[in-house]
Motif scaffolding. Structure first.
Motif, mmCIF file in Angstrom:
data_model
loop_
_atom_site.group_PDB
_atom_site.id
_atom_site.type_symbol
_atom_site.label_atom_id
_atom_site.label_comp_id
_atom_site.label_asym_id
_atom_site.label_seq_id
_atom_site.Cartn_x
_atom_site.Cartn_y
_atom_site.Cartn_z
ATOM 1 N N VAL A 119 -10.168 -12.120 8.107
ATOM 2 C CA VAL A 119 -9.058 -11.625 7.289
ATOM 3 C C VAL A 119 -8.364 -12.834 6.664
ATOM 4 N N THR A 120 -7.970 -12.735 5.416
ATOM 5 C CA THR A 120 -7.240 -13.822 4.772
ATOM 6 C C THR A 120 -5.924 -13.302 4.239
ATOM 7 N N MET A 121 -4.854 -13.963 4.650
ATOM 8 C CA MET A 121 -3.530 -13.618 4.152
ATOM 9 C C MET A 121 -3.308 -14.348 2.834
ATOM 10 N N CYS A 122 -2.741 -13.645 1.860
ATOM 11 C CA CYS A 122 -2.449 -14.206 0.545
ATOM 12 C C CYS A 122 -1.011 -13.860 0.173
ATOM 13 N N TRP A 123 -0.416 -14.712 -0.640
ATOM 14 C CA TRP A 123 0.936 -14.506 -1.117
ATOM 15 C C TRP A 123 0.896 -14.583 -2.640
ATOM 16 N N PRO A 124 0.619 -13.468 -3.321
ATOM 17 C CA PRO A 124 0.474 -13.530 -4.784
ATOM 18 C C PRO A 124 1.772 -13.855 -5.515
ATOM 19 N N ILE A 125 2.915 -13.552 -4.896
ATOM 20 C CA ILE A 125 4.203 -13.784 -5.547
ATOM 21 C C ILE A 125 5.092 -14.584 -4.612
ATOM 22 N N VAL A 126 5.684 -15.656 -5.126
ATOM 23 C CA VAL A 126 6.720 -16.406 -4.408
ATOM 24 C C VAL A 126 7.716 -16.914 -5.441
#
Length: 189
Positions: A119-126
């Protein structure tokens, strides 16, 4: 007039908007920097004044952000807990929590689920504004591309010297809610 879209990671040291964008050498540097940042946190919340301005705090929050993402991807609960102030206030659907001990057991399950192998966690918006860091995240199964969990979070963080003293979060878990024991063992505490 329509605003032109741009990467939220422009001018940051690493891009965590999608999987496989951060090379291993940079991952290691970010973990090391994250450990140093945790050590900078002062006992008393520093005052915002001419010696420690909101502009400096926002700069430090931008420096910190990639270290936070890498710590989550690597299951570094020691760094993640160290980012919080001892008097943290944490609002989420299971909360509210006050202090770093109240949420620790519950958050360990969340970390185990979002940092599990495959599983890969991503943060498309910061986005950053002074002490405030807002972000949206999702966990994607590396094989099926299904979203396992997602959420949005706001941290009120007084830079490296202060750490996070208020966190608000909305979480949605689609596949699991509590982590299996084998996943919990992967989280460093």
């Amino acid at each position: 007039m329509t605003k032109q879209k741009a990467s939220y990671y422009e001018k940051l040291s690493a891009d965590y908007s999608r999987p496989n964008l951060v090379p291993p050498a940079l991952q290691a540097e970010l973990i090391e920097f994250g450990e140093r940042i945790v050590a900078m946190k002062e006992e008393e919340l520093p005052t915002i004044d001419s010696n420690y301005t909101l502009a400096q705090i926002e700069k430090e929050n931008r420096e910190w952000w990639p270290t936070h993402c890498e710590a989550l991807r690597q299951g570094r609960g020691d760094i993640l807990t160290g980012e919080y102030r001892n008097d943290l206030v944490y609002f989420c659907q299971d909360g509210p929590y006050q202090g770093v001990e109240q949420q620790k057991e519950r958050e360990k399950h969340w970390w185990a689920l979002i940092a599990q192998p495959g599983v890969t966690m991503c943060w498309p918006i910061v986005m950053f504004y002074g002490e405030h860091t807002y972000f949206e995240w999702k966990c994607v199964d590396d094989i099926t591309n299904e979203t396992l969990a997602k959420g949005n979070v706001t941290w009120v963080r007084r830079g490296h010297r202060g750490g996070c003293y208020l966190k608000t979060e909305q979480l949605t878990f689609y596949r699991d809610v509590f982590a299996e024991e084998r996943l919990l063992k992967l989280i460093q505490t």
